[in-house]
Design a protein around this motif. Structure first.
Motif, PDB file in Angstrom:
ATOM      1  N   CYS A 280       0.869  -1.178   0.000  1.00 43.15           N
ATOM      2  CA  CYS A 280       0.000   0.000   0.000  1.00 43.15           C
ATOM      3  C   CYS A 280       0.905   1.227   0.000  1.00 43.15           C
ATOM      4  N   THR A 285      -5.771   4.077   0.880  1.00 43.56           N
ATOM      5  CA  THR A 285      -6.192   2.937   0.061  1.00 43.56           C
ATOM      6  C   THR A 285      -7.110   2.015   0.857  1.00 43.56           C
ATOM      7  N   LEU A 287      -8.149  -2.032   0.935  1.00 43.14           N
ATOM      8  CA  LEU A 287      -7.640  -3.314   0.460  1.00 43.14           C
ATOM      9  C   LEU A 287      -8.445  -4.454   1.070  1.00 43.14           C
ATOM     10  N   HIS A 309       2.176  -1.902   4.601  1.00 46.03           N
ATOM     11  CA  HIS A 309       1.598  -0.561   4.659  1.00 46.03           C
ATOM     12  C   HIS A 309       2.737   0.447   4.796  1.00 46.03           C
ATOM     13  N   CYS A 314      -4.659   3.888   5.522  1.00 46.50           N
ATOM     14  CA  CYS A 314      -5.144   2.784   4.686  1.00 46.50           C
ATOM     15  C   CYS A 314      -5.954   1.794   5.512  1.00 46.50           C
ATOM     16  N   GLY A 316      -7.254  -2.253   5.571  1.00 47.87           N
ATOM     17  CA  GLY A 316      -7.057  -3.581   5.007  1.00 47.87           C
ATOM     18  C   GLY A 316      -7.885  -4.616   5.740  1.00 47.87           C
ATOM     19  N   THR A 345      -3.366   3.538  10.166  1.00 46.27           N
ATOM     20  CA  THR A 345      -3.651   2.281   9.453  1.00 46.27           C
ATOM     21  C   THR A 345      -4.689   1.476  10.230  1.00 46.27           C
TER      22      THR A 345
END
Length: 441
Positions: A280, A285, A287, A309, A314, A316, A345
Motif C-alpha cells: 500500500c 487505500t 484493500l 503498509h 489505509c 485492510g 492504518t
C-alpha cells in the motif's frame, strides 16, 4: 583452512538448471535477458525453499517438487479443442475471454474484438519478441515479490501471458483463461502484467484448470500497479488436475485512495500455493484480500500473504476460509507490516479452518509487525469441526445428516464468497462450492 562445501542439489534443481541453460541460448540479448539471468542466479544461490525457510515452513518445496518437468511446447489442435469449454462456470458473468493453452496465447479462442475505450490487451510473448521498450521497462522494475524464490523462477522462465492497460472504468469483466491441455507432464511459466491508471477500474477473473492424472507444474505470476483512485477486483479460481503442482504469485503496488480486492478460490491441484505481496504505497487505500479453499484426499493448499503498509490512512481486511476433508492440509501464513510513516492504518486479518476429518490438518500463522503508534490492527485464527449442536438442530427438523452438513459448510464458505462484489461471479463461486460438496461421500 576450512574446505569449501557445496550444497547437494536435488533432481528438481538440477533439472531447472538444465532447462535454463537450454533456454538461455534461445533468448535475445537485452535488459529482459539480463533480468532473467539475475533471477536464475538468485534461485541458484538459494535453491528450492524448504521447511527451514520461515516463509515456506509448512510447504517444503524441496521435498514436494521431486523433479522439474520439461518446458511445455506449443499447444496442438487437441489441446486447443479441449480448452474451448474451459472456465465455463463464469459464462453468466459475460466476461471477455482471453485464452492461454499450455502457457501460449491462443487468438482464435480469445475475444479481442471491439475493445472498450481505455482497454488495451496484448500478449507478453509477442511484446518480448518485438523487444517492446514498454514491456522491457515493466519487467525491469522491482516489485514487492522480488526476493521470493518462486517469483524468481517465474522471471527466469516466463513465457507468455496477458499485458493489460486500463485507462478508464471498464464495466465488462476480463477473464484470463489458463488451460493445461497436454496429456503429457510439462512445466508452464506464465507471466501477466496489469496497469490500472488513475481513476480507472477493472474486474479480472483468472481461472486455471487441467486434466486429472497428469503431474504437470504451473508457475504463474501477476504484476499489478494500481494508480491513484483506481479500482481493481480479481477473482482467481484454481481447478487444476488432481496431480498438478500450482505456484502463483501476485506482486502488487497500490496507489493513493485506490480500492483493490482479491479473492482466491481453490478446489483443484495436488500442491497449491497462492502467495500475495501487496504494498500500500499511497495514502487512503482500501484493500480486501479474501479466499476460500475446499480440499480433500491428500491435497495441500497454502495461502501466504504479505501486506506492507508504507503510507498512512489505509484500511485492510483479510478473510480466508478453508474446508479440509480426507487427509488434506491447509496452510495460512499472513503478515501485516505497518511502517513508521503509516499512521492511521486500520488492518485486520482472520483465517478459519473447518476440519471434516480426523486426518485433516490446518496450520495457521498470522503475524503483525507494527512500527507506528497510531494504528488499529488485529489478527485471529480458528480451526475446528462442524458444530454438533447446529447439525442436530437441522436434523431435528427433518433434514438428512449429509444435507445438514452441506448447509453448514455452505454457510461457512459463503461468508468469504460474499466479499466478491460482482454478483454473477459470486453466484458462480457458490455453484462451484455446491458442486464440490455434492462430491463428498
Amino acid at each position: 583452512m576450512q574446505a569449501e562445501t557445496n550444497p547437494i542439489k536435488t533432481v528438481a534443481e538440477i533439472g531447472l538448471a538444465e532447462s535454463f541453460a537450454a533456454l538461455r541460448g534461445k533468448l535475445a540479448r537485452g535488459k529482459v535477458a539480463a533480468r532473467r539471468e539475475a533471477a536464475f542466479r538468485r534461485f541458484e544461490a538459494q535453491g528450492l525453499p524448504h521447511r527451514r525457510v520461515e516463509e515456506w515452513k509448512y510447504t517444503d518445496l524441496r521435498a514436494l517438487m521431486r523433479d522439474a518437468k520439461p518446458l511445455a511446447g506449443a499447444p496442438d489442435a487437441g489441446a486447443k479443442a479441449r480448452a474451448k469449454s474451459a472456465g465455463e462456470i463464469f459464462a453468466a458473468a459475460d466476461a471477455r475471454r482471453i485464452v492461454f493453452v499450455d502457457g501460449a496465447f491462443v487468438p482464435e479462442l480469445s475475444d479481442l474484438a471491439a475493445l472498450e475505450p481505455g482497454l488495451k490487451i496484448s500478449s507478453l510473448a509477442d511484446a518480448l519478441g518485438r523487444g517492446s521498450p514498454e514491456i522491457t521497462s515493466r519487467l525491469g522494475s522491482a516489485g514487492p515479490a522480488e526476493g521470493d524464490v518462486a517469483y524468481a523462477l517465474n522471471t527466469a522462465f516466463m513465457g507468455d501471458g496477458a499485458v493489460v492497460d486500463v485507462s478508464a472504468e471498464i464495466a465488462r469483466p476480463l477473464h484470463l483463461v489458463f488451460v493445461y491441455g497436454s496429456p503429457r507432464a510439462a512445466a508452464v511459466f506464465s507471466r501477466s502484467s496489469v496497469i490500472i491508471g488513475a481513476g480507472a477500474g477493472l474486474t479480472l477473473i483468472e481461472s486455471h484448470e487441467g486434466p486429472d492424472g497428469v503431474d504437470y507444474q504451473i508457475n504463474a505470476a501477476l504484476d499489478l500497479v494500481v494508480g491513484e483512485r483506481g479500482r481493481f477486483d480479481r477473482i482467481k479460481v484454481n481447478a487444476e488436475g488432481n496431480a498438478a503442482m500450482h505456484l502463483s504469485t501476485l506482486s502488487a503496488i497500490v496507489g493513493a485512495k485506490a480500492n483493490v480486492s482479491d479473492f482466491a478460490f481453490v478446489t483443484g491441484g495436488q500442491v497449491v500455493r497462492n502467495q500475495l505481496f501487496v504494498q500500500c504505497a499511497g495514502a487512503g487505500t482500501t484493500l480486501g484480500l479474501n479466499g476460500a479453499s475446499l480440499l480433500k484426499d491428500k491435497q495441500h493448499g497454502d495461502t501466504t500473504l504479505l501486506v506492507d503498509h508504507t503510507a498512512g490512512g489505509c484500511q485492510g481486511r483479510e478473510l480466508f476460509k478453508s474446508v479440509l476433508d480426507g487427509a488434506s492440509r491447509g496452510v495460512f501464513q499472513g503478515k501485516i507490516v505497518v511502517r513508521p510513516g503509516a499512521q492511521k492504518t486500520d488492518a485486520r486479518m482472520m483465517t478459519r479452518a473447518l476440519l471434516l476429518s480426523e486426518d485433516a490438518e490446518a496450520d495457521n500463522k498470522p503475524e503483525l509487525e507494527i512500527f507506528a503508534d497510531d494504528v488499529q490492527c488485529g489478527h485471529g485464527a480458528t480451526s475446528g469441526a462442524l458444530d454438533d449442536n447446529l447439525k442436530f438442530y437441522l436434523m431435528a427438523r427433518g433434514i438428512p445428516e449429509k444435507d445438514a452438513e452441506t448447509l453448514l459448510i455452505q454457510s461457512f464458505v459463503g461468508e468469504a464468497i460474499d466479499t466478491v462484489a460482482h454478483q454473477g461471479v459470486r453466484d458462480a463461486l457458490m455453484d462451484a462450492t455446491l458442486h464440490w460438496l455434492a462430491g463428498r461421500p
